[in-house]
Write a protein that holds these residues in place. Structure first.
Motif, PDB file in Angstrom:
ATOM      1  N   VAL A  50      12.194   5.834 -11.235  1.00 31.28           N
ATOM      2  CA  VAL A  50      11.460   7.003 -11.713  1.00 31.28           C
ATOM      3  C   VAL A  50      10.883   7.979 -10.551  1.00 31.28           C
ATOM      4  CG1 VAL A  50      10.177   7.640 -13.684  1.00 31.28           C
ATOM      5  CG2 VAL A  50      11.122   5.428 -13.864  1.00 31.28           C
ATOM      6  N   ASN A  51      11.471   9.455 -10.717  1.00 30.67           N
ATOM      7  CA  ASN A  51      10.811  10.293  -9.646  1.00 30.67           C
ATOM      8  C   ASN A  51      10.958  11.553 -10.508  1.00 30.67           C
ATOM      9  OD1 ASN A  51      11.097  12.145  -7.464  1.00 30.67           O
ATOM     10  ND2 ASN A  51      10.075  10.517  -6.197  1.00 30.67           N
ATOM     11  N   PRO A  52      10.146  12.511 -10.503  1.00 30.06           N
ATOM     12  CA  PRO A  52      10.368  13.625 -11.041  1.00 30.06           C
ATOM     13  C   PRO A  52      11.776  14.473 -10.612  1.00 30.06           C
ATOM     14  CG  PRO A  52       8.279  13.771 -10.258  1.00 30.06           C
ATOM     15  CD  PRO A  52       8.708  12.553 -10.013  1.00 30.06           C
ATOM     16  N   SER A 104      -1.298   1.363  -7.033  1.00 24.46           N
ATOM     17  CA  SER A 104      -2.311   2.328  -6.406  1.00 24.46           C
ATOM     18  C   SER A 104      -3.650   1.885  -6.287  1.00 24.46           C
ATOM     19  CB  SER A 104      -2.395   3.737  -7.520  1.00 24.46           C
ATOM     20  OG  SER A 104      -0.996   3.882  -7.975  1.00 24.46           O
ATOM     21  N   SER A 105      -4.250   2.262  -5.172  1.00 22.70           N
ATOM     22  CA  SER A 105      -5.829   1.691  -5.099  1.00 22.70           C
ATOM     23  C   SER A 105      -6.655   3.100  -5.621  1.00 22.70           C
ATOM     24  CB  SER A 105      -6.080   1.641  -3.407  1.00 22.70           C
ATOM     25  OG  SER A 105      -5.323   0.746  -2.912  1.00 22.70           O
ATOM     26  N   GLY A 106      -7.783   2.951  -5.570  1.00 18.88           N
ATOM     27  CA  GLY A 106      -8.643   4.025  -6.047  1.00 18.88           C
ATOM     28  C   GLY A 106      -9.378   3.841  -7.305  1.00 18.88           C
ATOM     29  N   ILE A 135      -3.040  -3.548  -5.849  1.00 21.73           N
ATOM     30  CA  ILE A 135      -2.131  -4.816  -5.422  1.00 21.73           C
ATOM     31  C   ILE A 135      -0.849  -4.474  -4.790  1.00 21.73           C
ATOM     32  CG2 ILE A 135      -2.847  -6.179  -7.747  1.00 21.73           C
ATOM     33  CD1 ILE A 135      -0.098  -5.298  -8.768  1.00 21.73           C
ATOM     34  N   PHE A 136      -0.373  -5.541  -3.989  1.00 19.50           N
ATOM     35  CA  PHE A 136       0.978  -5.193  -3.258  1.00 19.50           C
ATOM     36  C   PHE A 136       2.318  -5.694  -4.101  1.00 19.50           C
ATOM     37  CE2 PHE A 136      -0.295  -9.576  -1.728  1.00 19.50           C
ATOM     38  CZ  PHE A 136       1.140 -10.230  -2.093  1.00 19.50           C
ATOM     39  N   GLY A 137       2.126  -6.155  -5.456  1.00 20.02           N
ATOM     40  CA  GLY A 137       3.243  -6.508  -6.371  1.00 20.02           C
ATOM     41  C   GLY A 137       3.292  -7.894  -6.541  1.00 20.02           C
TER      42      GLY A 137
HETATM   43  N1  ACO Z   1       6.246   9.822 -12.264  1.00 24.54           N
HETATM   44  C1  ACO Z   1       7.110   9.533 -10.882  1.00 24.54           C
HETATM   45  N2  ACO Z   1       6.726   9.821  -9.745  1.00 24.54           N
HETATM   46  C2  ACO Z   1       5.914  10.391  -9.296  1.00 24.54           C
HETATM   47  C3  ACO Z   1       4.888  10.760 -10.330  1.00 24.54           C
HETATM   48  C4  ACO Z   1       5.003  10.402 -11.753  1.00 24.54           C
HETATM   49  N3  ACO Z   1       4.423  10.746 -12.676  1.00 24.54           N
HETATM   50  N4  ACO Z   1       3.880  11.565  -9.739  1.00 24.54           N
HETATM   51  C5  ACO Z   1       4.192  11.492  -8.516  1.00 24.54           C
HETATM   52  N5  ACO Z   1       5.396  10.939  -8.257  1.00 24.54           N
HETATM   53  C6  ACO Z   1       6.167  10.758  -7.045  1.00 24.54           C
HETATM   54  C7  ACO Z   1       5.697  11.848  -6.088  1.00 24.54           C
HETATM   55  O1  ACO Z   1       6.671  12.820  -5.935  1.00 24.54           O
HETATM   56  C8  ACO Z   1       6.143  10.990  -4.847  1.00 24.54           C
HETATM   57  O2  ACO Z   1       7.759  10.943  -4.559  1.00 24.54           O
HETATM   58  P1  ACO Z   1       8.278  11.817  -3.668  1.00 24.54           P
HETATM   59  O3  ACO Z   1       8.172  11.184  -2.148  1.00 24.54           O
HETATM   60  O4  ACO Z   1       9.732  11.948  -3.855  1.00 24.54           O
HETATM   61  O5  ACO Z   1       7.670  13.260  -3.570  1.00 24.54           O
HETATM   62  C9  ACO Z   1       5.773   9.361  -5.025  1.00 24.54           C
HETATM   63  O6  ACO Z   1       5.586   9.445  -6.594  1.00 24.54           O
HETATM   64  C10 ACO Z   1       4.622   9.028  -4.470  1.00 24.54           C
HETATM   65  O7  ACO Z   1       3.687   9.915  -4.542  1.00 24.54           O
HETATM   66  P2  ACO Z   1       2.887  10.379  -3.396  1.00 24.54           P
HETATM   67  O8  ACO Z   1       1.864  11.379  -3.735  1.00 24.54           O
HETATM   68  O9  ACO Z   1       3.791  10.878  -2.123  1.00 24.54           O
HETATM   69  O10 ACO Z   1       2.003   9.122  -2.903  1.00 24.54           O
HETATM   70  P3  ACO Z   1       2.131   7.979  -1.898  1.00 24.54           P
HETATM   71  O11 ACO Z   1       3.450   7.555  -1.879  1.00 24.54           O
HETATM   72  O12 ACO Z   1       1.868   8.767  -0.610  1.00 24.54           O
HETATM   73  O13 ACO Z   1       1.091   7.100  -2.112  1.00 24.54           O
HETATM   74  C11 ACO Z   1       0.285   5.112  -3.424  1.00 24.54           C
HETATM   75  C12 ACO Z   1       1.041   6.590  -3.496  1.00 24.54           C
HETATM   76  C13 ACO Z   1       0.974   4.237  -2.484  1.00 24.54           C
HETATM   77  C14 ACO Z   1       0.125   4.606  -4.714  1.00 24.54           C
HETATM   78  C15 ACO Z   1      -1.228   5.591  -2.817  1.00 24.54           C
HETATM   79  O14 ACO Z   1      -1.754   6.290  -3.565  1.00 24.54           O
HETATM   80  C16 ACO Z   1      -2.004   4.307  -2.863  1.00 24.54           C
HETATM   81  O15 ACO Z   1      -2.596   4.030  -3.428  1.00 24.54           O
HETATM   82  N6  ACO Z   1      -1.909   3.484  -1.604  1.00 24.54           N
HETATM   83  C17 ACO Z   1      -2.758   2.104  -1.422  1.00 24.54           C
HETATM   84  C18 ACO Z   1      -1.793   1.158  -1.976  1.00 24.54           C
HETATM   85  C19 ACO Z   1      -2.424  -0.082  -1.608  1.00 24.54           C
HETATM   86  O16 ACO Z   1      -2.845  -0.452  -0.480  1.00 24.54           O
HETATM   87  N7  ACO Z   1      -2.462  -1.027  -2.581  1.00 24.54           N
HETATM   88  C20 ACO Z   1      -3.220  -2.260  -2.617  1.00 24.54           C
HETATM   89  C21 ACO Z   1      -2.117  -2.872  -1.859  1.00 24.54           C
HETATM   90  S1  ACO Z   1      -2.707  -4.479  -1.105  1.00 24.54           S
HETATM   91  C22 ACO Z   1      -2.958  -4.310   0.515  1.00 24.54           C
HETATM   92  O17 ACO Z   1      -4.374  -3.783   0.759  1.00 24.54           O
HETATM   93  C23 ACO Z   1      -1.965  -4.051   1.311  1.00 24.54           C
END
Ligand code: ACO
Length: 711
Positions: A50-52, A104-106, A135-137
């Motif tokens: 899913v992606n816009p 997503s983190s945050g 999480i990482f999934g």
């Molecule tokens: N529906 C569908 N897709 C969407 C939506 C939506 N509502 N909104 C945005 N998107 C798309 C974006 O357009 C983008 O796609 P594109 O590359 O084609 O433009 C995609 O989703 C990702 O959005 P981005 O803004 O590019 O975000 P990014 O990929 O850089 O980061 C992420 C997203 C990975 C979730 C980041 O915010 C984050 O939280 N990272 C940390 C993740 C993490 O470490 N989690 C813990 C794991 S464990 C550990 O520590 C290793």
């Protein structure tokens, strides 16, 4: 207490359709990696990126929104920035998605608690479960589903890993690949906003593909549900835990001794043990144990034998066996009969069996085949020190061969081989074949010992628990009185009343309101007596000069009465004084402490240990999660270092250990049944000779207005 619903969790691990929200064309983005891992990992269900922007990704149609998908979506992985997540979760809820993974983190990990709460509320209202956020999934071998963003491929197998740390989890995936450990599942649980370890365990313990479960935990949120699930889990398969954060800082703030002694880690450690969970100190140790338990048969009996070509290493293994409680087989005649053919005259057939530095691979095959075939021995510890005379090229085949013989006989063996580069090469080769070979004696023996520990837990385990009948109505009215006076604690005589209501012996005592009354009671009880001020405004009686000990006669009682009243009024002229408590002077026994409290993570826990004034210095205490049975109460007593005092030190009589166990059961019952009591601490519990019982000298009880919702 939250109950896990195994049927809903099944579709988390075995979905038939999977959507990735945030599936990007950019191979550097997490949403792209997850999509690729799901497709290339061999998932056979429907995959919906899913992606816009729509279009196509890795040969699949990309949907512009989750609502556009026609079919059912079992799981949706959300990999978009935190600020978009709440909206995406709403869309998933509207679509009727069963589970969401929030990558997503945050959120709560950075203080964003409100949005995390909103996500969970939205999901709950729609009957959708949430894994994460942060999480990482998840990987599930059963569904050939790799929805992680790990760079390494994951090999299917029989070990399941649950991890609270994402980064560590990803590192573990890499480690399993290097160590050739196949996984049945690996799940990142992150902030545990909804799905937690107990939910995931409820599925994994019934899943046939999983033989061993390993968990990395940082903190426990819903400990009572976890205890229940772990108790069930460990009866079916071994569970290994690594927990970081041994700090007791939070608990130090608690009001009672029990509170400060119940450092979060001490309680965690005790409860894991109680549930039969094997706690590892390091990642390496946890992986070693996992592999050992997954691939090596469990011992059927206690008798172990050490076979070595070096005396020193044999002694080290003997020490390790003693430390880990492994019994060494000791029948000299049988040992001689079994090992003599493989032992030179200058060697030893005693245990450790020393086949000497001159032994070659043939001698080892002989010596290690013998215990596999002998009905007298249940497990083998094989040791090898590199020597110039050994035919090194045969070391690896010799270990392979003797391991196979033990496996065929259904017996465990563990190897420690020590030497240079060529020995290291052997270790690496054999470990890839999942043969338990280590470069250190301690590691080798530790692995065998967890197999024993687990086996002993299974054999000695009972789900029965013991409680006593208590009149909660009477205790409730004591609590009502205290609360109506604005107190969050019971006065000393009220604590004694509670003890007496549950049948715990207390010294004879009476609150007296005149010198005549005090003298009359002292004469009736018999000297010596103790006198204490009774006032809700004076908590620290000694500081106020409100205690007099060892009063031998009528005159001393009269003097003490006057002195205590005088001191108390001088200490706090406004203090409300209810009288002076006259009590029998308790005769000396072994001083223990018995307590109970509501642990913030695990709910009601009971404690027992060495009591008296040095309780916090000695910290000789042990805990259990409630409820427990009498055998567990006895096990608690035996666990404390001071146990020999109860057996009768230096010619003294054995003490009434059974009465201590009964006191633990009684105190445990009170905390479970009287839900406004938060802490109980009896210190000291005076323990007398066998048959003479115990006496609660001072029972401190803390209370709260609100009824705690456990039981
Ligand atoms: N529906 C569908 N897709 C969407 C939506 C939506 N509502 N909104 C945005 N998107 C798309 C974006 O357009 C983008 O796609 P594109 O590359 O084609 O433009 C995609 O989703 C990702 O959005 P981005 O803004 O590019 O975000 P990014 O990929 O850089 O980061 C992420 C997203 C990975 C979730 C980041 O915010 C984050 O939280 N990272 C940390 C993740 C993490 O470490 N989690 C813990 C794991 S464990 C550990 O520590 C290793």
């Amino acid at each position: 207490m939250k109950k896990s619903d195994n049927s809903t969790i099944t579709s988390l691990f075995e979905p038939r359709s999977f959507a990735i929200i945030g599936a990007s064309q950019n191979p550097k983005k997490i949403g792209h990696t997850i999509t690729r891992n799901v497709i290339e990992g061999g998932f056979t269900g429907d995959v919906y990126p899913v992606n816009p922007d729509g279009g196509e990704l890795l040969g699949r149609k990309v949907f512009t929104g989750i609502g556009e998908i026609k079919g059912q979506v079992d799981v949706a992985s959300i990999a978009v920035p935190a600020k978009f997540v709440v909206n995406v979760v709403r869309e998933c809820a509207e679509k009727g998605v069963k589970h969401i993974h929030i990558i997503s983190s945050g959120f709560s990990e950075v203080g964003n608690i409100d949005q995390e709460r909103e996500i969970v509320q939205t999901a709950r209202a729609a009957g959708m479960r949430v894994l994460g956020p942060n999480i990482f999934g998840l990987y599930s071998a059963k569904a050939s589903l790799n929805s992680t963003f790990s760079a390494s491929a994951i090999m299917p197998g029989s070990v399941a890993i649950l991890t609270q740390s994402g980064a560590l989890g990803i590192a573990m995936i890499g480690k399993t690949a290097v160590d050739n450990i196949g996984l049945s599942a690996i799940v990142s649980i992150g902030n545990k906003s909804d799905i937690d370890e107990a939910d995931l365990l409820s599925y994994l313990i019934r899943q046939e593909e999983t033989n061993v479960i390993m968990m990395y935990i940082e903190g426990v949120k819903n400990g009572e549900a976890l205890i229940e699930t772990l108790k069930e889990a460990t009866l079916r398969k071994p569970v290994i835990v690594i927990k970081s954060g041994r700090s007791a800082r939070g608990a130090m703030a608690a009001a009672s001794h029990t509170g400060s002694l119940a450092g979060s880690d001490a309680v965690f450690e005790a409860i894991m043990k109680q549930c039969g969970v094997l706690r590892a100190e390091s990642i390496d140790e946890a992986f070693n144990w996992c592999k050992y338990l997954a691939f090596t048969p469990r011992p059927r009996g206690k008798k172990s034998v050490i076979v070595t070509n070096g005396g020193g290493i044999g002694v080290m293994a003997t020490d390790a066996c003693e430390k880990f409680g492994i019994s060494l087989y000791d029948d000299q005649e049988i040992l001689k009969e079994v090992f003599e053919p493989a032992t030179p005259s200058f060697g030893s057939t005693k245990n450790p069996v020393d086949i000497t530095g001159g032994a070659n691979s043939g001698d080892y095959i002989h010596a290690l085949t013998a215990p596999a075939a002998s009905e007298h021995m249940d497990s083998t510890i094989a040791l090898y020190c590199e020597t110039a005379t050994f035919d090194y090229e045969n070391l690896t085949p010799m270990i392979r061969d003797t391991y196979k013989k033990h496996a065929e006989a259904g017996k465990p063996i563990t190897y420690a081989i020590v030497g240079g580069e060529s020995v290291d090469k052997s270790i690496n080769t054999l470990r890839k074949e999942n043969i338990p070979v280590y470069g250190d004696v301690y590691e080798a023996v530790s692995c065998l010992s967890v197999s024993y520990r687990y086996q002993e837990y299974i054999q000695g385990h009972s789900r029965r628990f013991d409680e006593i009948e208590i009149d909660t109505g009477k205790i409730d009215s004591i609590i009502d009185t205290a609360l109506s006076e604005g107190r969050k604690f019971l006065l000393s005589h009220e604590g004694s009343q509670v003890m007496s209501l549950v049948g715990i012996g207390i010294p004879g005592e009476k609150v007296t309101r005149s010198i005549e009354e005090a003298v009359e009671f002292a004469e009736k009880t018999g000297y010596p007596v103790v006198m204490k001020i009774v006032s809700r405004d004076i908590l620290h009686k000694s500081d106020a000069g409100g205690i007099a000990l060892d009063l031998e006669d009528r005159e001393e009682v009269i003097d003490a009465y006057e002195a205590i009243m005088h001191n108390a009024k001088a200490y706090d002229p406004h203090a409300r004084i209810d009288g002076i408590l006259v009590s029998e002077m308790v005769k000396q026994g072994v001083e223990l402490i018995v307590g109970a409290r509501r642990d913030p993570s695990f709910g009601p826990v009971v404690m027992c240990g060495l009591g008296g004034i040095y309780v916090e210095i000695m910290k000789d205490i042990t805990f259990r999660g409630l409820p427990i049975n009498r055998n567990e109460a006895m096990a608690m007593i035996k666990e404390i270092r001071s146990y020999p005092l109860l057996l009768g030190a230096r010619g003294e009589n054995r003490k009434d250990i059974e009465a201590v166990a009964e006191t633990i059961i009684k105190v445990g019952t009170v905390i479970r049944k009287c839900r406004r009591i938060t802490d109980i601490e009896i210190n000291p519990v005076m323990v007398y000779d066998r048959g003479m019982g115990v006496k609660s000298v001072d029972a401190r009880i803390l209370i709260t207005e609100k009824k705690e919702t456990d039981q």
